[in-house]
Write a protein that holds these residues in place. Structure first.
Motif, short mmCIF file in Angstrom:
data_model
loop_
_atom_site.label_atom_id
_atom_site.label_comp_id
_atom_site.label_asym_id
_atom_site.label_seq_id
_atom_site.Cartn_x
_atom_site.Cartn_y
_atom_site.Cartn_z
N LEU A 192 -9.13 -7.55 -2.33
CA LEU A 192 -9.72 -8.41 -1.30
C LEU A 192 -8.67 -8.81 -0.26
O LEU A 192 -8.97 -8.87 0.94
CB LEU A 192 -10.34 -9.65 -1.94
N THR A 193 -7.46 -9.07 -0.71
CA THR A 193 -6.39 -9.44 0.22
C THR A 193 -6.07 -8.28 1.16
O THR A 193 -5.90 -8.46 2.37
CB THR A 193 -5.12 -9.85 -0.55
N CYS A 194 -6.00 -7.08 0.60
CA CYS A 194 -5.68 -5.90 1.40
C CYS A 194 -6.75 -5.58 2.45
O CYS A 194 -6.46 -4.97 3.47
CB CYS A 194 -5.46 -4.68 0.50
N THR A 195 -7.98 -5.99 2.18
CA THR A 195 -9.07 -5.73 3.13
C THR A 195 -9.34 -6.93 4.04
O THR A 195 -10.29 -6.91 4.82
CB THR A 195 -10.37 -5.36 2.39
N GLY A 196 -8.49 -7.97 3.94
CA GLY A 196 -8.61 -9.09 4.85
C GLY A 196 -9.62 -10.14 4.48
O GLY A 196 -9.91 -11.04 5.29
N LEU A 197 -10.16 -10.10 3.27
CA LEU A 197 -11.12 -11.11 2.82
C LEU A 197 -10.35 -12.23 2.11
O LEU A 197 -10.39 -12.40 0.90
CB LEU A 197 -12.17 -10.47 1.90
N TYR A 198 -9.64 -13.00 2.91
CA TYR A 198 -8.65 -13.93 2.37
C TYR A 198 -9.27 -15.10 1.62
O TYR A 198 -8.73 -15.55 0.61
CB TYR A 198 -7.73 -14.44 3.48
N GLU B 254 -12.15 -15.22 -0.05
CA GLU B 254 -12.62 -14.74 -1.35
C GLU B 254 -11.44 -14.43 -2.27
O GLU B 254 -11.47 -14.71 -3.47
CB GLU B 254 -13.50 -13.50 -1.18
N ALA B 255 -10.39 -13.81 -1.69
CA ALA B 255 -9.21 -13.48 -2.49
C ALA B 255 -8.51 -14.73 -2.99
O ALA B 255 -8.03 -14.77 -4.13
CB ALA B 255 -8.24 -12.65 -1.64
N LEU B 256 -8.46 -15.77 -2.17
CA LEU B 256 -7.77 -17.00 -2.54
C LEU B 256 -8.35 -17.60 -3.81
O LEU B 256 -7.60 -18.05 -4.70
CB LEU B 256 -7.87 -18.01 -1.39
N ALA B 257 -9.69 -17.59 -3.92
CA ALA B 257 -10.32 -18.14 -5.12
C ALA B 257 -9.91 -17.37 -6.37
O ALA B 257 -9.67 -17.95 -7.43
CB ALA B 257 -11.84 -18.12 -4.96
N LEU B 258 -9.79 -16.04 -6.26
CA LEU B 258 -9.39 -15.22 -7.41
C LEU B 258 -7.92 -15.40 -7.75
O LEU B 258 -7.55 -15.47 -8.92
CB LEU B 258 -9.70 -13.75 -7.13
#
Length: 218
Positions: free
Chosen positions: A95-101, A103-107
């Motif tokens: 998610l971080t690599c695709t810019g969905l920061y 959503e990635a932050l929660a994980l």
């Protein structure tokens, strides 16, 4: 849930029956003696998804994991550590690599909490990677204070050990974020300069985001 106040937010993961089966097989292959006394919840061919069956299996898996955690040799097994944390780290990285920061932050945050509450003895690399992910997401979401706090936690974990691939990127991020917030950056700046003068890191060093994208999680 780990130790602490009873109202502490629990870390959460979702796993399929097949994930538990794979974990059981791997541990049986590596630890025949300790695993001999630990029973594994069997799958029913009929009435497999009734509320009663699901509740019974849930309790059985809770006991299964409790027994694994109670045996030091099993608790420290890489396969058990991977079972709890690795899928979350891979998803957060993707998610971080695709810019969905967001959503990635929660994980990343959930993965950090998992590692802290389980006390996973896997060395600093996965906690450091998790802190890198948190720092990158906080930066991209315009929260430099939280990003800097993650860098400081990582630098505390790294201590004065031999140069780690993430040391210079964390120092560089800490310097940049401190400057942005008007905070003292001299110690990190001097440490980063010493690494560069010793030829231990390029000038400028790779960013946390660059290393995060390149990291292979296996």
């Amino acid at each position: 849930m780990g130790p602490g106040p009873p109202d502490r937010q629990p870390a959460q993961i979702s796993r399929r029956y097949s994930d538990f089966e794979r974990l059981h097989r791997n541990l049986q292959r590596q630890f025949r003696g300790p695993m001999a006394a630990i029973s594994f919840p069997r799958k029913r061919l009929r009435r497999n998804f009734t509320a009663e069956t699901i509740a019974r299996r849930s309790r059985a898996f809770e006991q299964f994991l409790g027994h694994l955690q109670a045996v030091p040799e099993l608790r420290q097994a890489p396969d058990l550590q991977d079972f709890f944390v690795l899928p979350e780290l891979r998803r957060a990285q993707s998610l971080t690599c695709t810019g969905l920061y967001r959503e990635a932050l929660a994980l990343w945050a959930n993965a950090w909490q998992l590692q802290a509450q389980l006390g996973i003895p896997s060395g600093p690399d996965r906690p450091l990677l998790t802190l890198a992910g948190l720092a990158v997401c906080h930066q991209e979401l315009e929260d430099p204070g939280e990003a800097r706090a993650c860098c400081e936690k990582a630098l505390q974990l790294l201590g004065n050990k031999n140069p780690h691939p993430l040391l210079a990127p964390f120092l560089e991020a800490h310097v940049r974020l401190s400057w942005r917030l008007g905070l003292d950056k001299r110690q990190s700046e001097a440490r980063l300069q010493a690494l560069q003068e010793a030829g231990l890191t390029p000038t400028p060093p790779p960013s946390l985001k660059e290393l995060l994208i390149k990291e292979v999680l296996d």
